[in-house]
Design a protein around this motif. Structure first.
Motif, short mmCIF file in Angstrom:
data_model
loop_
_atom_site.label_atom_id
_atom_site.label_comp_id
_atom_site.label_asym_id
_atom_site.label_seq_id
_atom_site.Cartn_x
_atom_site.Cartn_y
_atom_site.Cartn_z
N GLY A 159 -8.80 13.59 -8.93
CA GLY A 159 -8.95 12.13 -8.84
C GLY A 159 -7.66 11.46 -8.39
O GLY A 159 -7.67 10.56 -7.54
N THR A 160 -6.55 11.88 -8.96
CA THR A 160 -5.25 11.32 -8.55
C THR A 160 -4.96 11.66 -7.10
O THR A 160 -4.53 10.80 -6.32
CB THR A 160 -4.14 11.87 -9.46
N ALA A 161 -5.19 12.92 -6.70
CA ALA A 161 -4.91 13.35 -5.32
C ALA A 161 -5.77 12.58 -4.33
O ALA A 161 -5.29 12.19 -3.26
CB ALA A 161 -5.15 14.85 -5.19
N VAL A 162 -7.03 12.33 -4.66
CA VAL A 162 -7.92 11.58 -3.76
C VAL A 162 -7.43 10.14 -3.60
O VAL A 162 -7.42 9.59 -2.49
CB VAL A 162 -9.37 11.61 -4.28
N GLN A 163 -7.02 9.53 -4.69
CA GLN A 163 -6.53 8.15 -4.60
C GLN A 163 -5.25 8.08 -3.76
O GLN A 163 -5.04 7.11 -3.02
CB GLN A 163 -6.30 7.59 -6.00
N ILE A 164 -4.39 9.08 -3.87
CA ILE A 164 -3.19 9.12 -3.04
C ILE A 164 -3.58 9.15 -1.56
O ILE A 164 -3.00 8.42 -0.73
CB ILE A 164 -2.33 10.34 -3.40
N ILE A 165 -4.57 9.96 -1.23
CA ILE A 165 -5.02 10.05 0.16
C ILE A 165 -5.58 8.71 0.63
O ILE A 165 -5.27 8.24 1.74
CB ILE A 165 -6.08 11.17 0.31
N MET A 166 -6.42 8.08 -0.18
CA MET A 166 -7.05 6.82 0.22
C MET A 166 -6.02 5.71 0.45
O MET A 166 -6.10 4.97 1.43
CB MET A 166 -8.07 6.38 -0.85
N TYR A 167 -5.05 5.61 -0.43
CA TYR A 167 -4.04 4.56 -0.26
C TYR A 167 -3.12 4.87 0.92
O TYR A 167 -2.61 3.95 1.57
CB TYR A 167 -3.23 4.38 -1.55
N THR A 168 -2.91 6.14 1.21
CA THR A 168 -2.12 6.50 2.40
C THR A 168 -2.86 6.07 3.66
O THR A 168 -2.24 5.55 4.61
CB THR A 168 -1.86 8.02 2.44
N ILE A 169 -4.16 6.26 3.70
CA ILE A 169 -4.96 5.82 4.86
C ILE A 169 -4.88 4.31 5.02
O ILE A 169 -4.68 3.80 6.14
CB ILE A 169 -6.42 6.30 4.71
N LEU A 175 9.25 12.58 -0.50
CA LEU A 175 10.32 12.49 0.50
C LEU A 175 9.79 11.98 1.84
O LEU A 175 10.46 11.20 2.52
CB LEU A 175 10.97 13.87 0.68
N SER A 176 8.60 12.40 2.22
CA SER A 176 8.03 11.92 3.48
C SER A 176 7.73 10.42 3.40
O SER A 176 7.85 9.71 4.40
CB SER A 176 6.75 12.70 3.81
N SER A 177 7.37 9.94 2.22
CA SER A 177 7.08 8.50 2.06
C SER A 177 8.36 7.68 2.22
O SER A 177 8.35 6.61 2.84
CB SER A 177 6.43 8.23 0.71
N VAL A 178 9.47 8.16 1.67
CA VAL A 178 10.75 7.47 1.83
C VAL A 178 11.15 7.44 3.30
O VAL A 178 11.60 6.40 3.81
CB VAL A 178 11.84 8.17 0.98
N THR A 179 10.96 8.56 3.98
CA THR A 179 11.28 8.62 5.40
C THR A 179 10.38 7.69 6.20
O THR A 179 10.84 6.97 7.10
CB THR A 179 11.11 10.07 5.92
N PHE A 195 0.83 -1.21 0.00
CA PHE A 195 0.00 0.00 0.00
C PHE A 195 0.86 1.26 0.00
O PHE A 195 0.45 2.30 -0.54
CB PHE A 195 -0.95 0.00 1.20
N TRP A 196 2.06 1.18 0.59
CA TRP A 196 2.96 2.33 0.58
C TRP A 196 3.39 2.72 -0.83
O TRP A 196 3.63 3.90 -1.11
CB TRP A 196 4.19 1.98 1.42
N GLN A 197 3.47 1.73 -1.73
CA GLN A 197 3.95 1.99 -3.09
C GLN A 197 3.12 3.06 -3.81
O GLN A 197 3.67 3.87 -4.58
CB GLN A 197 3.86 0.71 -3.94
N MET A 242 2.66 11.76 6.99
CA MET A 242 2.62 11.49 5.56
C MET A 242 1.24 11.84 4.98
O MET A 242 1.14 12.39 3.88
CB MET A 242 2.97 10.03 5.30
N LEU A 243 0.19 11.54 5.75
CA LEU A 243 -1.17 11.88 5.30
C LEU A 243 -1.33 13.39 5.17
O LEU A 243 -2.00 13.87 4.24
CB LEU A 243 -2.20 11.31 6.28
N TRP A 244 -0.71 14.13 6.06
CA TRP A 244 -0.78 15.59 5.98
C TRP A 244 -0.18 16.08 4.67
O TRP A 244 -0.75 16.97 4.01
CB TRP A 244 -0.05 16.22 7.17
#
Length: 300
Positions: free
Chosen positions: A215-225, A280-284, A182-184, A259-261
């Motif tokens: 749409g892309t931004a929303v999917q990024i948020i959902m997968y981060t959750i 960068l926050s995802s790598v961290t 899911f992080w990917q 990361m969600l922020w």
């Protein structure tokens, strides 16, 4: 081209080593090996040096081989993009036959080294090369679903370490797989957002909607959750020998909120700077939670 005045010319061996690092994507490979070693430390009842060395070297070989095969396949497309046109193959510093020889040799070495750990580790390592090279790479110019396909080999390393330590696949390595799976998505979509113009030059379709839109931004948020939820599941005692204490789970949760922020900031601003911050926050995040998991195991 002559070196600048006062600069020392680089030795041919130094240049060859530099190209080897680039064609195997050394920084990426080292981060993948780090994930595998973290998984090994989580699964091992007794930590031993030789298995760690076999996993580190064998893992690097497998990742390096995947990257070398990828650059052979995409050499013409790499020449079209600013960030990749100076890679060893499109720049003419390494011939295709040489790159293939490197990829094949590293594949064989990696399989042998991982097999010395146990057959399942070698099997999953081989599967990761196949999926990355034969499924993910060709799909990148066809469909945004390439990121979904690429998430499978990308999620194997954390799991692979546990399998290397135990010789078994079960709920524990499956959970580690799901965390990195899911992080990917937020990681690569943030990268895809940053490099969208360059990816388009190469014909790559990396964003889920094909555009830098809501749409892309929303999917990024959902997968981060979903990533955050999966990352704290071990605290509930339902993942076999894979445990997470309450303090460690709180720490992992808070890092996930950071990361969600950044994901929410990308939704709000939709600019390259926000995408870079999220990447960068995802790598961290993935590195720190692996450290937290390992420390928590040895302190609990």
């Amino acid at each position: 081209m002559k070196p600048a005045a006062g600069a020392l010319p680089r030795h041919p061996l130094h240049l060859a080593f530099s190209d080897f690092r680039e064609i195997t994507k050394a920084r990426l490979a080292i981060s993948v090996v780090f994930s595998a070693l973290a998984g090994y430390l989580l699964g091992a009842e007794q930590v031993r040096l030789m298995p760690l060395l076999l996993l580190a070297v064998g893992g690097y070989c497998m990742v390096g081989a995947s990257n070398a095969f990828n650059q052979v396949i995409e050499r013409d497309l790499d020449a079209l993009m600013h960030r990749t046109r100076n890679r060893p193959i499109p720049a003419g510093r390494i011939q295709v036959a040489q790159a293939l020889a490197i990829a094949i040799a590293m594949t064989l070495a990696g399989v042998v080294l991982l097999y010395l750990l146990n057959p399942k580790t070698a099997l999953f390592g081989t599967l990761s090369i196949f999926l990355y090279t034969c499924v993910y790479t060709p799909l990148k110019t066809v469909t945004p679903l390439a990121v979904f396909a690429g998430a499978f080999p990308g999620a194997i390393p954390f799991m692979l370490g546990w399998v290397a330590a135990t010789g078994e696949f079960g709920i524990e390595p499956g959970t580690l797989f799901m965390i990195q799976f899911f992080w990917q998505f937020p990681h690569f979509w943030a990268l895809g957002w940053m490099l969208d113009e360059d990816y388009r030059r190469g014909g790559f379709k990396m964003l889920p909607t094909g555009k830098k839109d809501t749409g892309t931004a929303v999917q990024i948020i959902m997968y981060t959750i979903w990533m955050i939820v999966i990352s704290i599941v071990p605290v509930f005692g339902i993942t076999g020998r894979l445990h997470l204490s309450i303090p460690a789970a709180v720490l992992v949760f808070l890092m996930g909120l950071v990361m969600l922020w950044f994901a929410l900031r990308l939704y709000e601003l939709r600019d390259r700077k926000s995408a870079r911050s999220l990447m960068l926050s995802s790598v961290t995040y993935i590195s720190l939670i692996q450290i937290v998991y390992v420390i928590d195991k040895f302190l609990s």
